[in-house]
Design a protein around this motif. Structure first.
Motif, short mmCIF file in Angstrom:
data_model
loop_
_atom_site.label_atom_id
_atom_site.label_comp_id
_atom_site.label_asym_id
_atom_site.label_seq_id
_atom_site.Cartn_x
_atom_site.Cartn_y
_atom_site.Cartn_z
N ASN A 171 0.83 -1.20 0.00
CA ASN A 171 0.00 0.00 0.00
C ASN A 171 0.87 1.26 0.00
O ASN A 171 2.11 1.18 0.07
CB ASN A 171 -0.95 0.00 1.20
CG ASN A 171 -0.20 -0.20 2.51
OD1 ASN A 171 0.76 0.51 2.79
ND2 ASN A 171 -0.63 -1.17 3.31
N GLU A 172 0.21 2.41 -0.06
CA GLU A 172 0.93 3.69 -0.12
C GLU A 172 1.75 3.94 1.13
O GLU A 172 2.83 4.53 1.07
CB GLU A 172 -0.07 4.83 -0.34
CG GLU A 172 -0.70 4.86 -1.71
CD GLU A 172 0.34 5.08 -2.80
OE1 GLU A 172 1.30 5.83 -2.58
OE2 GLU A 172 0.18 4.49 -3.89
N LEU A 173 1.24 3.51 2.29
CA LEU A 173 1.99 3.71 3.53
C LEU A 173 3.30 2.93 3.49
O LEU A 173 4.35 3.45 3.87
CB LEU A 173 1.15 3.29 4.73
CG LEU A 173 1.84 3.40 6.10
CD1 LEU A 173 2.29 4.84 6.36
CD2 LEU A 173 0.92 2.90 7.21
N ASN A 174 3.23 1.67 3.02
CA ASN A 174 4.46 0.87 2.91
C ASN A 174 5.47 1.55 1.98
O ASN A 174 6.67 1.58 2.27
CB ASN A 174 4.13 -0.52 2.36
CG ASN A 174 3.24 -1.32 3.28
OD1 ASN A 174 2.46 -2.15 2.84
ND2 ASN A 174 3.33 -1.10 4.59
N ILE A 175 4.97 2.09 0.87
CA ILE A 175 5.87 2.76 -0.08
C ILE A 175 6.49 4.00 0.55
O ILE A 175 7.69 4.27 0.40
CB ILE A 175 5.11 3.12 -1.37
CG1 ILE A 175 4.71 1.84 -2.10
CG2 ILE A 175 5.97 4.01 -2.27
CD1 ILE A 175 3.83 2.07 -3.32
N ARG A 176 5.67 4.77 1.28
CA ARG A 176 6.20 5.98 1.93
C ARG A 176 7.25 5.64 2.98
O ARG A 176 8.26 6.34 3.12
CB ARG A 176 5.05 6.76 2.55
CG ARG A 176 5.48 8.15 3.02
CD ARG A 176 4.32 9.06 3.31
NE ARG A 176 3.65 8.71 4.56
CZ ARG A 176 2.42 8.25 4.66
NH1 ARG A 176 1.70 8.04 3.56
NH2 ARG A 176 1.89 7.96 5.83
N ILE A 177 7.02 4.54 3.71
CA ILE A 177 8.00 4.11 4.71
C ILE A 177 9.30 3.69 4.02
O ILE A 177 10.40 4.02 4.48
CB ILE A 177 7.42 2.95 5.54
CG1 ILE A 177 6.31 3.48 6.46
CG2 ILE A 177 8.51 2.28 6.37
CD1 ILE A 177 5.52 2.40 7.16
N ALA A 178 9.18 3.01 2.90
CA ALA A 178 10.37 2.63 2.14
C ALA A 178 11.13 3.86 1.67
O ALA A 178 12.37 3.92 1.75
CB ALA A 178 9.98 1.75 0.95
N GLU A 179 10.41 4.86 1.17
CA GLU A 179 11.04 6.10 0.71
C GLU A 179 11.75 6.82 1.84
O GLU A 179 12.87 7.32 1.68
CB GLU A 179 9.98 7.01 0.08
CG GLU A 179 9.45 6.49 -1.24
CD GLU A 179 8.29 7.32 -1.76
OE1 GLU A 179 8.04 7.30 -2.98
OE2 GLU A 179 7.62 7.99 -0.94
N ASN A 180 11.10 6.88 3.01
CA ASN A 180 11.72 7.55 4.16
C ASN A 180 13.02 6.88 4.56
O ASN A 180 14.03 7.53 4.85
CB ASN A 180 10.76 7.56 5.35
CG ASN A 180 9.57 8.47 5.14
OD1 ASN A 180 9.60 9.35 4.28
ND2 ASN A 180 8.52 8.28 5.92
N GLY A 181 13.01 5.54 4.58
CA GLY A 181 14.22 4.82 4.95
C GLY A 181 15.35 5.02 3.96
O GLY A 181 16.51 5.20 4.35
N MET A 182 15.01 4.97 2.67
CA MET A 182 16.05 5.14 1.65
C MET A 182 16.62 6.55 1.67
O MET A 182 17.83 6.76 1.48
CB MET A 182 15.47 4.84 0.26
CG MET A 182 15.06 3.38 0.07
SD MET A 182 16.41 2.21 0.32
CE MET A 182 17.44 2.60 -1.08
N ARG A 183 15.74 7.53 1.92
CA ARG A 183 16.22 8.91 2.01
C ARG A 183 17.14 9.08 3.22
O ARG A 183 18.17 9.74 3.14
CB ARG A 183 15.02 9.85 2.11
CG ARG A 183 15.36 11.32 2.01
CD ARG A 183 14.15 12.18 1.65
NE ARG A 183 12.98 11.85 2.45
CZ ARG A 183 11.87 11.30 1.94
NH1 ARG A 183 11.78 11.01 0.66
NH2 ARG A 183 10.84 11.06 2.73
N ASP A 184 16.79 8.49 4.33
CA ASP A 184 17.61 8.56 5.53
C ASP A 184 18.94 7.86 5.33
O ASP A 184 19.98 8.28 5.84
CB ASP A 184 16.86 7.94 6.71
CG ASP A 184 17.38 8.42 8.05
OD1 ASP A 184 17.21 9.62 8.34
OD2 ASP A 184 17.98 7.61 8.78
N LEU A 185 18.90 6.76 4.55
CA LEU A 185 20.12 6.02 4.28
C LEU A 185 21.16 6.91 3.60
O LEU A 185 22.32 6.97 4.03
CB LEU A 185 19.80 4.82 3.39
CG LEU A 185 21.01 4.05 2.85
CD1 LEU A 185 21.78 3.40 3.99
CD2 LEU A 185 20.57 3.01 1.83
#
Length: 804
Positions: A171-185
C-alpha cells in the motif's frame, strides 16, 4: 507490532529505522574483509524492497531466534572493551515489518562439521491477533524442520550476496515508509561508514550508486582523520576525531589547502551507536557523537542522559564527556588553521524546556551548553567585516565583537551598514549576519539600536564622532542612523528621548527634547550677540542639516526679540552694561555696517544707540569733536562739509594729509598703519581718488580682513580649476602669489578685493609683477572671483589710446 503499526503513519522516526536495522544485522555477521550490501527499491511496478549482503551463513540458532523474534546477539564486550554486537533487544528487526507484514528470507545455513544448506523462510507478522501470530510462527518453524535433509549447497561462494530479505509493498503507507528509509540512508550513510569499519560497500540499485570510503590525513597531522565516502556521482568528506571508542564527526569540504566546514543537515541524528539513533536529532550538539558502547533507549532514539543514578546513565555521560574533550580539540585546531565556516562549531542552543525524556536539561546546561559557550567566547571563529578572524571576548572578558541584533532583518542589515563605517573590525562579515543572529547568546556583544546609541552618546560631540567615521560625514551618518531608528517606532521614542544623540549648533550631542528647529535663516552675528548676553542659543538649536521633526522652532524674529529684551534690561544700568560690552560693541558695529537694515530690525534700539556706548567711548567722542573744531578753525571753515570741499579741491594744508576711507585702503591693498602713513606721503593720491573722508581707527582691521578674505577666495577658486596647480604656491608680497603652475607654466597672481567695484594699483611690486608676461590679475567682487584682462580694463575705463 501493534505499537509500530500505530506509529507508522505519524512517527518521524519509526519509518526510518528499518534500513538501519537491516544494515546493523548485516554488520554483525560481516566477513573478515568487510560486509558488502545491496539494496533494491522498486516502485510503480512490483513494489518491493530487497536487502542483500554477503555476510556469514545462518546458524540454526540464528534461524530459530529470527522466527521467534528474540535476540541472538551478545552485548558483552570483547577483550578490547568494545561491544561485540550493536543490536540488543531483538525487537529492532520488527521495524522492518513496517515495509510488509510478510518477509521472504533467503539464505544459507551452516553448522560446524556440516555442509552448507540453502533455505527459504517466510516470516509472517501480518496477523493482528495473538493466535494468528502464533500460527504464523509455527508455520515458519515447520518450514525449516527439514533443513538437515536438504541437498548440500555446493555452489556457495563467500563473496556472493547469499542472504536476502524481500519485502512486498502492499500500500501507499508501505511505499512511503520505504522512501523515508532510503532517504535517511543516503543522508546518514557517510557517518555510518566513517564509524563502522565492518562495512565495505553499500550499493543502491535504483540510483546505480555504490558507496565506498577512503581515509587520509592532511598536513601530516594525525589528530584529524578524514574519511571520503564516495560513489560514482558524488562524495562527502567527514572529519573525525577519536579517543578510545568515542568519535566525533563533522562534514567538510577540502579545496586545495582550504578546509570548509559544512553544516550538518537537521535530519542527521547527533548520536550514533555505530548506526544512527533516529530521533537524536534533537540533541543540540555542534558535531555528531559516536560510540558503540552507548546505552540507547528501547526505541533507539537517544541515549540515557537523565538524572537516574544507574551505571548505564553514568557510562553515557562519560562518553559524552570524552566527546566534549574531542570537540575542544577540533575547535582549537580548526580555528588555528583558519578553516572556513567556523561559526558552525558554535551551533549549540538552549533547550527551553523541550528536552526529550532521555535527556536532563539541567545536566545538559551545566555540563555541555555553558562550558562550550565559555570556550567559544575566546575562540577565534568570527570572520569580521575587515577580513580578520577574531574571538568574541578579549582576555579580560570585555566584548570584542558586536553582532547586529533586532527582531527585524531589515534593521539588522541597516545596523551593520552604518556600523561598518565606524568599526568594521568588530562586526561579522555581512554574509554571516543572519548566521550569528541565530547563534549568539547573552554573553555575546549584541549590537542593538540601543547599544549603538550608547556608542554614539559616548562620542559626546560631532568632532569626536567625525574622528571615528573618517570618510563619512558625521551629520549624514547620523541622519541615516535616525532613519534606521525610526524603523522601530517603539525603540525610536524610547531611545531618542533618553539618550544624547542629536547635535546642537555647537556640535554637542544632546537629547532631542532639549532642541528646537531653526526656522529660516538666522544671521550668525545675532546668535553671537545673544550668547554674549549669556543666552547660549546655539545650545538649544539643532544642527541645521539634521533631518528630524521637532515640536518647537525658532526664527530670526525670535532672536531679535531676545536681543532687544536683553538690551532694554542691561543698557540702563552702566555697571551691568560694562559686563556685556562685547555684545554692545557687536550690535553697534552691525548698526554702522547696515544702517538701513538696522533701522527696520531694531527701530527703537537704533534710535537710542547712543545708550549703548560706555563712558570711555563717549569721552573719546568728545575728544574727537574738539579735534574737529580745531580742524575747522585751522582751515578757516565753519562746517565739515566746507572742510571736505576744501580738501577735495586740493587745498590742503602743508602737512599733505589726505583722509582715507576703508574702501580706498582695501582697493589699494594697504593693511597696516605704516603703509597708510607712507601712502599719505604720496602726492599722487589726490589725483587718484576723490572721496568723502571717513577717518576711523578701525579701518585697518576692516581693510586687512577684506584682503585676507579676497586672498582665500581667490585661492579656493584657483584650486577648483583643473589647469591651475597651487602645490608650490608662496606669498611673496601682501597681494602677490608666486610659484603657481598653469598648464605647466609658472605664473604669478596679483589678487585684490573689489567689494566697492574698483581696484587701485598702489604697490610697486604689483606693477612690477603685472609688467611680466607670465602674470595675471584676479579680483574678488564679493559675488564672484574673476580674472581681469587687458580688454576688460580698456572697456571699463573707456581707454581709447595710451602711450607706449
Amino acid at each position: 507490532m501493534d505499537d509500530l503499526r500505530a506509529k507508522a503513519g505519524d512517527s518521524p522516526t519509526a519509518s526510518r529505522r528499518w534500513v538501519w536495522e537491516l544494515i546493523q544485522n548485516a554488520k554483525d555477521v560481516a566477513p573478515a574483509d568487510g560486509i558488502k550490501i545491496r539494496i533494491s527499491f522498486e516502485k510503480d511496478l512490483d513494489d518491493f524492497v530487497k536487502f542483500e549482503h554477503n555476510g556469514k551463513p545462518f546458524t540454526a540458532d540464528n534461524i530459530r531466534f529470527l522466527i521467534e523474534q528474540v535476540s541472538s546477539k551478545d552485548r558483552d564486550k570483547n577483550e578490547d572493551g568494545k561491544r561485540k554486537n550493536t543490536g540488543k533487544f531483538g525487537t529492532g528487526f520488527l521495524t522492518t515489518h513496517l515495509l510488509s507484514g510478510i518477509v521472504e528470507v533467503n539464505g544459507v545455513a551452516k553448522e560446524p562439521e556440516l555442509d552448507y544448506r540453502k533455505f527459504k523462510l517466510i516470516l509472517d507478522r501480518s496477523g493482528e491477533e495473538l493466535e494468528e501470530i502464533i500460527e504464523a510462527v509455527n508455520i515458519a518453524k515447520v518450514s525449516v524442520e527439514n533443513l538437515d535433509v536438504l541437498d548440500p549447497y555446493k555452489e556457495y561462494l563467500e563473496d556472493e550476496f547469499n542472504t536476502s530479505f524481500l519485502y512486498f509493498l502492499n500500500n501507499e503507507l508501505n511505499i512511503r515508509i520505504a522512501e523515508n528509509g532510503m532517504r535517511d540512508l543516503e543522508s546518514c550513510l557517510p557517518y555510518a561508514m566513517s564509524f563502522v569499519e565492518e562495512i565495505d560497500s553499500i550499493k543502491i540499485v535504483e540510483s546505480n550508486k555504490t558507496y565506498k570510503r577512503k581515509k587520509f590525513h592532511v598536513a601530516n597531522d594525525n589528530l584529524i582523520e578524514f574519511i571520503e565516502v564516495y560513489s560514482e556521482s558524488d562524495k562527502i568528506t567527514i572529519a573525525k576525531l577519536t579517543s578510545g571508542f568515542t568519535n566525533i564527526a563533522i562534514p567538510v569540504k577540502i579545496d586545495g589547502e582550504t578546509i570548509s566546514i559544512i553544516e550538518i543537515d537537521n535530519n542527521i541524528p547527533k548520536l550514533f551507536c555505530d548506526f544512527p539513533l533516529i530521533g537524536s536529532e534533537v540533541f543540540p550538539f555542534p558535531v555528531v557523537i559516536n560510540n558503540p558502547n552507548f546505552n540507547p533507549t528501547d526505541p533507539r532514539d537517544g541515549v540515557f542522559l537523565n538524572n537516574a543514578t544507574i551505571k548505564k546513565v553514568e557510562e553515557n555521560k562519560e562518553i559524552v564527556g570524552e566527546a566534549l574533550s574531542l570537540y575542544y580539540q577540533l575547535l582549537k585546531y580548526a580555528s588555528s588553521n583558519k578553516w572556513d565556516n567556523l561559526h558552525l562549531l558554535a551551533k549549540i542552543k538552549s533547550l527551553y524546556g523541550n528536552a526529550p525524556e532521555w535527556l536532563s536539561e539541567p545536566w545538559y546546561n551545566e555540563n555541555l551548553l555553558k562550558p562550550i559557550r565559555k570556550e567559544l567566547l575566546h575562540a577565534e571563529i568570527v570572520v569580521t567585516a575587515d577580513g580578520e578572524t577574531r574571538a568574541m571576548l578579549q582576555e579580560d572578558g570585555r566584548k570584542l565583537l558586536w553582532f547586529p541584533y533586532s527582531n527585524k532583518k531589515e534593521i539588522r542589515d541597516k545596523i551593520w551598514e552604518i556600523a561598518n563605517f565606524w568599526f568594521p573590525y568588530v562586526l561579522p562579515r555581512k554574509s554571516e549576519i543572519e548566521l550569528w543572529y541565530k547563534l549568539i547568546w547573552d554573553d555575546c556583544g549584541k549590537l542593538t539600536l540601543d547599544q549603538l546609541s550608547d556608542f554614539i552618546q559616548q562620542r559626546e560631540n560631532l568632532e569626536k564622532l567625525q574622528e571615528v567615521l573618517k570618510e563619512k560625514d558625521a551629520v549624514e551618518w547620523l541622519n541615516v542612523f535616525y532613519e534606521v531608528l525610526q524603523l522601530d517606532e517603539k525603540e525610536f521614542h524610547t531611545i531618542i528621548d533618553k539618550k544624547l544623540l542629536v547635535p546642537n549648533q555647537n556640535g554637542i550631542l544632546v537629547k532631542k527634547s532639549k532642541l528646537s528647529h531653526q526656522k529660516g535663516a538666522i544671521e550668525d552675528i545675532f546668535k553671537d550677540i545673544l550668547e554674549d548676553f549669556g543666552n547660549e542659543i546655539r545650545d538649544n538649536l539643532v544642527e541645521e542639516s539634521i533631518e528630524l521633526d521637532f515640536e518647537s522652532s525658532i526664527d530670526q524674529s525670535f532672536i531679535i526679540k531676545e536681543i532687544v529684551s536683553e538690551i532694554n534690561e542691561k543698557a540702563n544700568n552702566r555697571e551691568v552694561a560694562k559686563k556685556h560690552r562685547g555684545a554692545f560693541n557687536k550690535i553697534l558695529a552691525y548698526f554702522r555696517q547696515y544702517p538701513e537694515k538696522s533701522k527696520n530690525l531694531f527701530p527703537s534700539i537704533y534710535r537710542n544707540r547712543h545708550l549703548l556706548y560706555d563712558d570711555d567711548e563717549i569721552a573719546n567722542n568728545f575728544d574727537k569733536a574738539e579735534q574737529l573744531d580745531d580742524l575747522l578753525s585751522n582751515f578757516n571753515v565753519t562746517s565739515a562739509d566746507e572742510l571736505r570741499s576744501l580738501l577735495e579741491a586740493g587745498k590742503s594744508t602743508s602737512t599733505g594729509i589726505l583722509p582715507i576711507t576703508e574702501d580706498i585702503l582695501v582697493s589699494m591693498g594697504i593693511t597696516s598703519v605704516e603703509e597708510w602713513t607712507k601712502a599719505l606721503e604720496d602726492k599722487n593720491l589726490e589725483q587718484l581718488y576723490a572721496h568723502n573722508p571717513v577717518p576711523s581707527t578701525d579701518m585697518f582691521v576692516f581693510a586687512q580682513s577684506h584682503i585676507k578674505r579676497a586672498r582665500q577666495n581667490v585661492i579656493d577658486h584657483l584650486e577648483s580649476l583643473e589647469n591651475y596647480d597651487l602645490e608650490h604656491m608662496e606669498e611673496i608680497a601682501t597681494t602677490v602669489l608666486a610659484g603657481i603652475k598653469k598648464e605647466d607654466r609658472e605664473i604669478s597672481i596679483v589678487f585684490r578685493p573689489a567689494y566697492n567695484g574698483e581696484v587701485i594699483i598702489y604697490y610697486g611690486s604689483e606693477r612690477d609683477i603685472l609688467d611680466y608676461e607670465e602674470s595675471e590679475l584676479w579680483v574678488d567682487t564679493g559675488d564672484e572671483v574673476k580674472k581681469i584682462t587687458l580688454g576688460h580694463i580698456l572697456k571699463s575705463a573707456a581707454i581709447n589710446k595710451f602711450p607706449i
